[in-house]
Design a protein around this motif. Structure first.
Motif, PDB file in Angstrom:
ATOM      1  N   LEU A 178       0.787  -1.233   0.000  1.00 53.60           N
ATOM      2  CA  LEU A 178       0.000   0.000   0.000  1.00 53.60           C
ATOM      3  C   LEU A 178       0.819   1.283   0.000  1.00 53.60           C
ATOM      4  CD1 LEU A 178      -2.795  -0.942   2.595  1.00 53.60           C
ATOM      5  CD2 LEU A 178      -2.889  -1.099   0.105  1.00 53.60           C
ATOM      6  N   LEU A 179       1.992   1.277   0.611  1.00 51.46           N
ATOM      7  CA  LEU A 179       2.660   2.539   0.927  1.00 51.46           C
ATOM      8  C   LEU A 179       3.001   3.350  -0.320  1.00 51.46           C
ATOM      9  CD1 LEU A 179       3.660   4.096   3.433  1.00 51.46           C
ATOM     10  CD2 LEU A 179       5.924   3.154   2.985  1.00 51.46           C
ATOM     11  N   GLY A 180       3.586   2.711  -1.336  1.00 52.84           N
ATOM     12  CA  GLY A 180       4.012   3.452  -2.528  1.00 52.84           C
ATOM     13  C   GLY A 180       2.865   4.144  -3.226  1.00 52.84           C
ATOM     14  N   ASN A 181       1.756   3.442  -3.407  1.00 56.78           N
ATOM     15  CA  ASN A 181       0.623   4.036  -4.107  1.00 56.78           C
ATOM     16  C   ASN A 181      -0.106   5.050  -3.238  1.00 56.78           C
ATOM     17  OD1 ASN A 181       0.417   2.553  -6.808  1.00 56.78           O
ATOM     18  ND2 ASN A 181       0.610   0.858  -5.360  1.00 56.78           N
ATOM     19  N   MET A 182      -0.127   4.860  -1.930  1.00 58.13           N
ATOM     20  CA  MET A 182      -0.710   5.883  -1.053  1.00 58.13           C
ATOM     21  C   MET A 182       0.089   7.173  -1.133  1.00 58.13           C
ATOM     22  SD  MET A 182      -1.650   3.551   2.291  1.00 58.13           S
ATOM     23  CE  MET A 182      -1.931   4.999   3.303  1.00 58.13           C
ATOM     24  N   CYS A 183       1.399   7.045  -1.182  1.00 62.77           N
ATOM     25  CA  CYS A 183       2.251   8.231  -1.308  1.00 62.77           C
ATOM     26  C   CYS A 183       2.053   8.892  -2.667  1.00 62.77           C
ATOM     27  CB  CYS A 183       3.705   7.834  -1.114  1.00 62.77           C
ATOM     28  SG  CYS A 183       4.871   9.206  -1.165  1.00 62.77           S
ATOM     29  N   LEU A 184       1.921   8.087  -3.711  1.00 59.17           N
ATOM     30  CA  LEU A 184       1.763   8.625  -5.061  1.00 59.17           C
ATOM     31  C   LEU A 184       0.469   9.420  -5.208  1.00 59.17           C
ATOM     32  CD1 LEU A 184       2.720   6.936  -8.310  1.00 59.17           C
ATOM     33  CD2 LEU A 184       0.363   7.656  -8.103  1.00 59.17           C
TER      34      LEU A 184
ATOM     35  N   LEU B 197       9.240   5.240   3.797  1.00 58.17           N
ATOM     36  CA  LEU B 197       9.571   4.962   2.397  1.00 58.17           C
ATOM     37  C   LEU B 197      10.843   4.144   2.277  1.00 58.17           C
ATOM     38  CD1 LEU B 197       8.738   8.412   0.742  1.00 58.17           C
ATOM     39  CD2 LEU B 197       7.414   6.311   0.572  1.00 58.17           C
ATOM     40  N   VAL B 198      11.892   4.542   2.988  1.00 58.01           N
ATOM     41  CA  VAL B 198      13.159   3.817   2.870  1.00 58.01           C
ATOM     42  C   VAL B 198      13.092   2.461   3.556  1.00 58.01           C
ATOM     43  CG1 VAL B 198      14.504   5.928   2.627  1.00 58.01           C
ATOM     44  CG2 VAL B 198      14.110   4.992   4.912  1.00 58.01           C
ATOM     45  N   ALA B 199      12.188   2.297   4.530  1.00 58.04           N
ATOM     46  CA  ALA B 199      12.036   0.993   5.175  1.00 58.04           C
ATOM     47  C   ALA B 199      11.431  -0.036   4.221  1.00 58.04           C
ATOM     48  CB  ALA B 199      11.172   1.125   6.430  1.00 58.04           C
ATOM     49  N   HIS B 200      10.684   0.435   3.232  1.00 62.36           N
ATOM     50  CA  HIS B 200      10.069  -0.448   2.234  1.00 62.36           C
ATOM     51  C   HIS B 200      10.471   0.026   0.839  1.00 62.36           C
ATOM     52  CE1 HIS B 200       7.507  -1.955   5.529  1.00 62.36           C
ATOM     53  NE2 HIS B 200       7.379  -0.694   5.865  1.00 62.36           N
ATOM     54  N   PHE B 201      11.752   0.337   0.674  1.00 67.13           N
ATOM     55  CA  PHE B 201      12.201   1.085  -0.493  1.00 67.13           C
ATOM     56  C   PHE B 201      11.994   0.318  -1.799  1.00 67.13           C
ATOM     57  CE2 PHE B 201      15.639   4.462  -1.551  1.00 67.13           C
ATOM     58  CZ  PHE B 201      14.635   5.269  -2.045  1.00 67.13           C
ATOM     59  N   GLU B 202      12.268  -0.970  -1.804  1.00 64.28           N
ATOM     60  CA  GLU B 202      12.159  -1.725  -3.052  1.00 64.28           C
ATOM     61  C   GLU B 202      10.728  -1.723  -3.586  1.00 64.28           C
ATOM     62  OE1 GLU B 202      14.222  -3.026  -5.179  1.00 64.28           O
ATOM     63  OE2 GLU B 202      15.943  -2.311  -4.029  1.00 64.28           O
ATOM     64  N   THR B 203       9.764  -1.972  -2.717  1.00 60.34           N
ATOM     65  CA  THR B 203       8.378  -1.996  -3.185  1.00 60.34           C
ATOM     66  C   THR B 203       7.897  -0.592  -3.534  1.00 60.34           C
ATOM     67  OG1 THR B 203       7.598  -1.871  -0.880  1.00 60.34           O
ATOM     68  CG2 THR B 203       7.826  -4.062  -1.866  1.00 60.34           C
ATOM     69  N   VAL B 204       8.401   0.423  -2.847  1.00 57.83           N
ATOM     70  CA  VAL B 204       8.033   1.801  -3.174  1.00 57.83           C
ATOM     71  C   VAL B 204       8.567   2.174  -4.550  1.00 57.83           C
ATOM     72  CG1 VAL B 204       8.449   4.219  -2.565  1.00 57.83           C
ATOM     73  CG2 VAL B 204       7.783   2.592  -0.790  1.00 57.83           C
TER      74      VAL B 204
ATOM     75  N   ARG C 158      20.258   8.658   3.281  1.00 58.29           N
ATOM     76  CA  ARG C 158      20.984   8.608   2.003  1.00 58.29           C
ATOM     77  C   ARG C 158      21.606   7.241   1.744  1.00 58.29           C
ATOM     78  NH1 ARG C 158      22.679  12.188  -1.804  1.00 58.29           N
ATOM     79  NH2 ARG C 158      24.537  11.606  -2.969  1.00 58.29           N
ATOM     80  N   GLU C 159      21.963   6.526   2.784  1.00 56.49           N
ATOM     81  CA  GLU C 159      22.604   5.227   2.603  1.00 56.49           C
ATOM     82  C   GLU C 159      21.701   4.218   1.878  1.00 56.49           C
ATOM     83  OE1 GLU C 159      21.377   3.440   7.009  1.00 56.49           O
ATOM     84  OE2 GLU C 159      23.453   3.953   6.549  1.00 56.49           O
ATOM     85  N   HIS C 160      20.393   4.467   1.890  1.00 58.74           N
ATOM     86  CA  HIS C 160      19.473   3.549   1.219  1.00 58.74           C
ATOM     87  C   HIS C 160      19.468   3.754  -0.300  1.00 58.74           C
ATOM     88  CE1 HIS C 160      17.627   2.123   4.980  1.00 58.74           C
ATOM     89  NE2 HIS C 160      17.743   3.363   5.401  1.00 58.74           N
ATOM     90  N   PHE C 161      20.032   4.854  -0.783  1.00 62.99           N
ATOM     91  CA  PHE C 161      20.043   5.140  -2.216  1.00 62.99           C
ATOM     92  C   PHE C 161      21.278   4.505  -2.847  1.00 62.99           C
ATOM     93  CE2 PHE C 161      17.174   8.248  -0.546  1.00 62.99           C
ATOM     94  CZ  PHE C 161      16.258   8.474  -1.541  1.00 62.99           C
ATOM     95  N   THR C 162      21.215   3.209  -3.043  1.00 67.67           N
ATOM     96  CA  THR C 162      22.325   2.495  -3.675  1.00 67.67           C
ATOM     97  C   THR C 162      22.372   2.825  -5.168  1.00 67.67           C
ATOM     98  OG1 THR C 162      20.928   0.573  -4.105  1.00 67.67           O
ATOM     99  CG2 THR C 162      22.109   0.635  -1.994  1.00 67.67           C
ATOM    100  N   HIS C 163      23.501   2.501  -5.764  1.00 66.36           N
ATOM    101  CA  HIS C 163      23.678   2.819  -7.191  1.00 66.36           C
ATOM    102  C   HIS C 163      22.626   2.137  -8.071  1.00 66.36           C
ATOM    103  CE1 HIS C 163      25.756   3.949 -10.874  1.00 66.36           C
ATOM    104  NE2 HIS C 163      25.714   2.678 -11.250  1.00 66.36           N
TER     105      HIS C 163
END
Length: 630
Positions: free
Chosen positions: A197-203, A233-240, A281-286
């Motif tokens: 739910l989180l990504g689409n709720m944010c969108l 967001l960063v706790a569920h970053f991949e699905t977001v 910022r550490e969650h923003f991998t290449h």
């Protein structure tokens, strides 16, 4: 009680009445009866209500006997909003009974009930889907938390996820209401369902429909609390990220625009910059940054101008936040921004200049000389503008759904391929020859089935514009003549629009350089001041029809440009600029231009010593007192 019993005996008949308003009135009566007599009302009528929902779930056309003396009727065509009879009102009745029973309804929320609501949430009729999500919201509200977490939530989280991505705004809003009820009922266990739910709720906080947008923003504040949503967001970053990328590829251009807004937030507010990083910022991998960059680059070439606009600004933020990751795209981005600054849409020209200035602020050593050289070359383009200039007259900026119709191209410049193979034996409507007042043309086909072979338009999604294709796909990827607006045609740019984009870029670079602390700041300021004669030349051009638009933009940017360059660099070029500003302030044809020119004069009076301003007036041959009085 006797009166209520008499009313309830009428429900089976009134629920399927031929008049919609009668069927609609049944729902509030059932709600009131349930609130007074509880589950007994639902138990006595559930078979009627649920049975009608199942019975009407699939529509059938009413067959009529054909009169052999009359010609056969044309094939019938029903849109997805017609022909469902009492299905919508029966869904409303079910929802009302849930509301009336309250918490006592929990035992009735079983697998069969949820399966029925799930089937309704996928119905082709958007009104049925809307009522299904309102019914789910009420089911969440009345259900106990233990029963919700054990049996209801696992079965419905996917339904809520699909609803908040629905193409219809009314359905998306109803699903947003259900989503808020869902997470509130989950309470401390809501993290279990954030991957869905989180990504689409944010969108949806950026969705174009105001009701959905504002409601989703309130929901976001309730869910995130004072700590903000970045940690979630960063706790569920991949699905977001998956949700953002999927939305950026949606057929609905409003969804793609919202996705670009959300990706821009990741770069501008969540990640920070290399010099001022955030804790996230550490969650923003290449690999993650590369996925987001590729998505924004594709959106930067979208057919819908609001998508391009937001993607351009988002890329400016990403260059600031991740300069190393964006290094390989520097040349491509620069070319795209210069192309954007010559676009037909005014906001694109201005925002493209701002985004490029952000990139120049990050890659100053690599970009400054190249950008200023191209700026100097393009700024005077308006001098060669033909007298019959054009604007996007077919486009009126009335909101984010406004998709411009392509400019007409002349036959000489770009022949229409439909005319290239025309034979000499051309034809007209041979079936209709006007030979008198009783001449009646042969009727046009009455339905899609008659007009198009092989069911070409059958079983396709109908969009909010009424067409059977999305309004916009990706630029250069769209199928010819698809949807209700085909914007894939590339049209030649107007030279005055290119000059306007350079005016914005000149002002933004001057402001950027003024805030810089580098040792080359003075030399760069002198270089920008050397472009003022070209600016004055472009500013003074009046030989084309739309010169007032470029002059108005110059007047809007002159005060900030003058402040950034400071008075000593401006003064040598002030007479030429002042002469055009005075002409703009004196004319009465274009009121917005006149007011903009007066604002420039007021700003110069505040910025410049009166002696310098008077000297410039004398050099330009202007009456100082009359000019300042105006």
């Amino acid at each position: 009680p006797d009166f209520r019993s008499a009313l309830l005996r009428l429900v089976p008949r009134l629920l399927v009445d031929t008049e919609y308003r009668v069927r609609k009135a049944v729902a509030p009566v059932l709600k009131e009866c349930c609130s007074r007599d509880g589950l007994s009302v639902f138990d006595s009528l559930s078979g009627v209500v649920l049975g009608d929902i199942r019975d009407k779930f699939r529509r059938t056309l009413e067959e009529k006997e054909e009169d052999p003396n009359l010609p056969p009727a044309p094939p019938s065509f029903l849109p997805d909003t017609e022909g469902w009879r009492s299905l919508e009102t029966s869904m409303s009745a079910l929802e009302s009974m849930m509301q009336g029973c309250g918490a006592a309804f929990t035992p009735r929320i079983d697998r069969a009930m949820l399966d029925l609501l799930a089937e309704c949430s996928r119905h082709t009729n958007r009104f049925v889907r809307e009522y299904a999500y309102f019914a789910l919201k009420n089911a969440f509200d009345v259900c106990s938390q233990d029963a919700f977490l054990e049996s209801v939530a696992p079965l419905t989280v996917g339904l809520v996820q699909a609803g908040i991505r629905d193409n219809w705004s009314q359905v998306r809003y109803a699903a947003s209401v259900a989503a808020r009820a869902f997470v509130q009922k989950a309470g401390e266990h809501q993290d279990r369902f954030f991957p869905e739910l989180l990504g689409n709720m944010c969108l949806n906080r950026h969705y174009v429909a105001e009701g959905v947008r504002l409601y989703s923003q309130d929901t976001w504040r309730l869910v995130c609390g004072p700590q903000g949503g970045a940690r979630l967001l960063v706790a569920h970053f991949e699905t977001v990220i998956d949700a953002y990328i999927a939305a950026a590829q949606a057929p609905n251009h409003a969804v793609r625009e919202a996705a670009c807004h959300c990706i821009a937030e990741l770069g501008s507010r969540v990640a920070g910059s290399p010099t001022t990083p955030t804790v996230h910022r550490e969650h923003f991998t290449h690999p993650r940054v590369q996925r987001l960059l590729q998505t924004l680059l594709a959106s930067f070439q979208d057919e819908s101008w609001p998508v391009r606009d937001v993607a351009s600004t988002a890329l400016g933020h990403f260059v600031t936040a991740f300069p190393v990751d964006c290094e390989d795209y520097r040349a491509q981005l620069t070319d795209l921004w210069f192309e954007q600054m010559a676009d037909n849409i005014p906001s694109l020209r201005r925002n493209g200049a701002a985004a490029l200035a952000m990139a120049v602020g990050t890659w100053t050593d690599q970009l400054w000389d190249d950008v200023t050289d191209r700026l100097a070359k393009t700024l005077p383009s308006v001098v060669d503008q033909p007298e019959k200039s054009e604007v996007f007259a077919d486009y009126t900026p009335s909101g984010p759904f406004s998709v411009p119709r392509p400019k007409p191209a002349s036959f000489e410049d770009k022949p229409d391929p439909e005319f290239m193979d025309q034979t000499m034996k051309s034809e007209v409507f041979a079936d209709y020859t006007p030979s008198g007042p009783f001449s009646v043309p042969r009727p046009k086909p009455a339905s899609f089935e008659v007009r198009l072979p092989n069911g070409l338009l059958m079983d396709q999604t109908m969009y909010s514009c009424g067409s059977v294709a999305p309004k916009t796909f990706k630029r250069r990827q769209r199928v010819k003549d698809s949807g209700c607006m085909n914007c894939a045609t590339e049209q030649p740019k107007q030279l005055w629009e290119s000059s306007e984009g350079m005016v914005h870029l000149l002002a933004d670079l001057a402001i950027l350089n003024e805030a810089s602390q580098e040792t080359a700041r003075e030399a760069r300021a002198i270089g920008l001041a050397g472009l003022l004669p070209a600016l004055a030349s472009a500013f003074g051009c009046s030989h084309y029809r739309h010169h007032h638009l470029l002059k108005q933009r110059v007047c809007e940017r002159l005060p900030s440009l003058s402040t950034a360059l400071c008075s000593q660099r401006l003064l040598p070029h002030l007479p030429a600029l002042l002469k055009v500003v005075a002409e703009c302030a004196a004319q009465d044809t274009h009121h917005a231009l006149r007011e903009g020119a007066k604002a420039v004069l007021i700003a110069w009076q505040r910025q410049l010593p009166s002696s310098d301003l008077e000297a410039a007036c004398r050099t330009a041959g202007l009456d100082t007192k009359a000019l300042l009085a105006a």
